[in-house]
Design an enzyme around this catalytic site. Sequence first.
Site, mmCIF file in Angstrom:
data_model
loop_
_atom_site.group_PDB
_atom_site.id
_atom_site.type_symbol
_atom_site.label_atom_id
_atom_site.label_comp_id
_atom_site.label_asym_id
_atom_site.label_seq_id
_atom_site.Cartn_x
_atom_site.Cartn_y
_atom_site.Cartn_z
ATOM 1 N N PHE A 138 0.863 -1.191 0.000
ATOM 2 C CA PHE A 138 0.000 0.000 0.000
ATOM 3 C C PHE A 138 0.891 1.230 0.000
ATOM 4 O O PHE A 138 1.732 1.386 0.869
ATOM 5 C CB PHE A 138 -0.933 0.032 1.214
ATOM 6 C CG PHE A 138 -1.839 1.242 1.190
ATOM 7 C CD1 PHE A 138 -2.972 1.266 0.383
ATOM 8 C CD2 PHE A 138 -1.522 2.372 1.925
ATOM 9 C CE1 PHE A 138 -3.784 2.396 0.319
ATOM 10 C CE2 PHE A 138 -2.337 3.519 1.869
ATOM 11 C CZ PHE A 138 -3.469 3.513 1.073
ATOM 12 N N ASP A 223 9.312 2.495 1.683
ATOM 13 C CA ASP A 223 8.144 3.253 2.149
ATOM 14 C C ASP A 223 7.993 2.934 3.637
ATOM 15 O O ASP A 223 7.478 1.883 4.014
ATOM 16 C CB ASP A 223 6.901 2.827 1.362
ATOM 17 C CG ASP A 223 5.618 3.494 1.872
ATOM 18 O OD1 ASP A 223 5.656 4.113 2.961
ATOM 19 O OD2 ASP A 223 4.583 3.389 1.191
ATOM 20 N N LYS A 252 2.980 9.228 8.683
ATOM 21 C CA LYS A 252 2.132 8.904 9.846
ATOM 22 C C LYS A 252 2.638 9.363 11.225
ATOM 23 O O LYS A 252 2.174 10.353 11.752
ATOM 24 C CB LYS A 252 1.839 7.409 9.858
ATOM 25 C CG LYS A 252 0.920 7.003 8.699
ATOM 26 C CD LYS A 252 0.354 5.626 8.880
ATOM 27 C CE LYS A 252 -0.816 5.372 7.953
ATOM 28 N NZ LYS A 252 -0.483 4.824 6.637
#
Length: 398
Positions: A138, A223, A252
């Site tokens: 993702f 990532d 995040k």
Amino acid sequence: MNTDKIMSADAAHIMHTYGRLPVVPSHGKSATLFDIEGKKYIDFTSGIGVNSLGFADKGWCDAVTSQAEKFAHVSNYYYCETASLLAEKLTALTGLKKVFFANSGAEANEGAIKLARKYSFDKYGAGRHTVITLTDSFHGRTVTTLSATGQDKFHNYFFPFTDGFRFSPANDIDALKAAVDDTVCAIMMEPIQGEGGVNIVKDDFVKAVKDICDEKDILLIFDEVQTGVSRTGKFLASQYFCVDADIVTLAKGLGGGLPIGAFLAGSKCAETLCPGDHGSTFGGNPVSCAAACEVVDRLSGEEAMNEILEKGKYISDAVRSFGLSSVVEVRGKGLMIGIQVNCDPKLCLTEAVKNGLLILTAGKDVVRLLPPLTITFPEIDEGLTILKKILTSTGEEK
Ligand SMILES: *Cc1c(COP(=O)(O)O)cnc(C)c1O
């Protein structure tokens, strides 16, 4: 407004893109949240790995207010002290050379993809633009990062998607070798797939990928939007692999609750982007950077790392010791924990909320825990008691 009024105002005026749970938060402290009706919840989510210092952390609030009281924004035409300080910390902690600040994970990944493509264009000319990513990955919700995401369910409606992405399954080096050709400029992966199911990418696979990258001058991008900033017990989860990445993306947990993303580049490509090549109005916001400095200062030391590892092990061991038939496997690193279940994880989530516990799901059959990194042991115990109860009852229901 009461809970019902807020829920109906949301339904009437906000696009229905989230399946929201019936909780209207009022305030929180550490890993404990209260809703506007006074109901208490233990937070095993940090948002989605965002509130790394928990709710209303004193040091974080001070850092944010102190910058907000000076100025919140000027524009990237001027220098920014908190951004420079943060960049200095991030490069020191990662061994990478330079950073670009964005506002989210998807933007950080977009920037990383642009950087990789320009690096290749500058050196080899057009046509070497393919980025290989992993199945079940993702990477975000923009048109390009959806293209980069290795899950078919994200490749609907929004055609045409950005060209030049290719998927290969994690931990299968032969498949990856077969996917590499002269058009490839980068290989991008999460060290542990978050949304995809808390799937751990194996050490020997990453080392083999790194060899291919070195041999063909392909950039290696991690990532770390979900795994970064100490979530797994190292500042970067990719530091477990002992390979040098060319680009790492963060978001995040970096701002501890304020929006900020970043991509960092190593010496190979730190000078690739030049004036005019990339930019962002909000990128490197002074308040977000002040928040991130506090997060990084508090969570990058050895003591903090040990605590994260200790709490992660405590939770994982406890869940295994429940001895429940509904639990298939507990996996993860640090405070990124996946509990593979043989019941419906969505049902676990709604039952948890009813019982005063916030959890997440991942993939098809995983309950995911991403507690604040500063969660206390009494909070952990309280949360585990509820978790055991709901895993027991939903396990029976299936
Ligand atoms: C959440 C996530 C993203 C997207 O981040 P946004 O801030 O929602 O754009 C990208 N990559 C990974 C690994 C993520 O977990």
